[in-house]
Design an enzyme around this catalytic site. Structure first.
Site, PDB file in Angstrom:
ATOM      1  N   GLY A 128       0.812  -1.199   0.000  1.00 55.82           N
ATOM      2  CA  GLY A 128       0.000   0.000   0.000  1.00 55.82           C
ATOM      3  C   GLY A 128       0.845   1.248   0.000  1.00 55.82           C
ATOM      4  N   GLU A 137      -4.509   8.333  -0.339  1.00 58.42           N
ATOM      5  CA  GLU A 137      -3.297   9.160  -0.347  1.00 58.42           C
ATOM      6  C   GLU A 137      -2.542   9.089   0.978  1.00 58.42           C
ATOM      7  OE1 GLU A 137      -1.842  11.031  -2.923  1.00 58.42           O
ATOM      8  OE2 GLU A 137      -3.262   9.884  -4.114  1.00 58.42           O
TER       9      GLU A 137
END
Length: 378
Positions: free
Chosen positions: A128, A360
């Site tokens: 990730g 983000e």
């Protein structure tokens, strides 16, 4: 105190007018159908919004990160999905510029004018926030690359014409060297795209992507082969602040709805806004939204001055994300049962707000980044 330049004030006014005329009505459709991101991105291109951060010599407007923060807030106040779609395109352009520089001018110009719609394929199921751990590989075979691997949460993939892909051309997972940035046709044989059905930012084309022996030309590599990691990290740190702008917008949109509802709704003979606990909750939210905006603008201003404001961007992203969650939740309470109706604006923004705390870089990743500023150097 922040004072916007005349150019940015005019940009803000044009963007707000556009949001009210176009995005406001379209936002509900995007959310209900989980579709329509391609139309809104083409609209962005016609409006000139896609070129706001790109230098004029590459065909952009050269307005910088402050314009990005302003635009994402204005769009986010009506639709997290629409604002996320703008963010994706500008994120892709930032990656191409940061990694490829002058060699990317053709794609920067096309992207700035909306002639190409880009998706960004970075995150993987097992990698990730840790880009160095990515496993998607692009094996060099003569004048071609053979791509294999998986990407998850690939924004705009379901409707993009080109895909910006971070893949390993050499080395092993964990190595920062050997990572390359590729620009490939989204319809390349061997690329499978499956749109996800997320709770928020719907319509933004977020998808699962699988590369199964996808062959592309070797010149799909942007910049220097195997040397994209540093440029990609730099681009992502800048784009993080744009996501803070989306979160500020979601929070502001929720607050605006709550104020309007509290002003119009009467209980026990007086407007809700005249009841102290309501007024205090709105005041608390107003302060937090303004603080989140100022943090976001500070980081944007520093980036525009050439400062690597990584800590400031993480602070802005973290605070704006938790503010969007808190304020949207408060707005639901002000609306009561009416706010729970599927498709109401406050319900939609509430779902969008949760994405702000994850996309983000999660809240925890932002705190990790900030904590490094005061930890002893090893």
């Amino acid at each position: 105190m922040f004072e916007l330049s005349k150019e940015l004030e005019e940009f803000k006014s044009r963007t707000r007018e556009y949001v009210q005329k176009v995005v406001k009505d379209y936002a509900k459709t995007m959310d209900e159908t989980n579709d329509g991101g391609d139309k809104i991105v083409k609209d962005f291109g016609e409006m000139g919004l896609l070129g706001m951060k790109i230098p004029q010599k590459y065909g952009g407007l050269g307005l910088g990160e402050m314009a990005f923060a302003i635009a994402t807030e204005e769009l986010g106040s009506e639709s997290g999905g629409a604002s996320h779609s703008l963010h994706t395109q500008l994120n892709a352009l930032q990656l191409l510029l940061s990694v490829g520089g002058e060699s990317s001018i053709e794609w920067l110009e096309k992207g700035s004018k909306g002639k190409e719609i880009y998706s960004v394929a970075l995150t993987e199921p097992a990698a990730g926030s840790d880009l160095g751990a990515l496993q998607t590989n692009a094996k060099i075979e003569g004048n071609e690359l053979l791509i294999n691997g998986e990407k998850i949460f690939t924004s705009a993939a379901s409707f993009s014409t080109k895909m910006v892909v971070l893949a390993r051309t050499s080395g092993n997972p964990g190595d920062k060297q050997g990572i390359s940035l590729l620009l490939v046709d989204s319809k390349t044989p061997g690329i499978e795209i499956h749109k996800l059905d997320l709770m928020g930012i719907r319509g933004a084309g977020v998808s699962y992507v699988k590369f199964n022996n996808a062959r592309v030309p070797k010149d799909s590599i942007i910049g220097k082969e195997g040397d994209a990691f540093r440029g990609a990290i730099k681009a992502l740190m800048v784009s993080r602040n744009g996501y803070a702008g989306i979160a500020v917008g979601v929070a502001r949109g929720s607050l605006d709805e709550a104020i309007a509802r509290a002003t119009a709704r009467k209980q026990f003979g007086k407007a809700l806004i005249d009841q102290e606990w309501i007024a205090f909750n709105l005041a608390d939210a107003y302060i937090k939204v303004d603080a989140a905006r100022l943090l976001t603008w500070r980081a944007a201003q520093l980036f525009d001055k050439g400062v690597e404001a990584l800590t400031e961007a993480s602070m802005a992203k973290y605070y704006a994300a938790i503010t969007s969650a808190e304020v949207s939740r408060m707005a639901l309470h002000v609306f009561g049962g009416h706010g729970l109706n599927r498709g109401s604006k406050v319900e939609r923004l509430y779902r969008d707000s949760k994405i702000m705390e994850i996309a983000e870089g999660t809240n925890e990743m932002q705190l990790m980044g900030v904590s490094r500023t005061f930890q002893p150097k090893k």
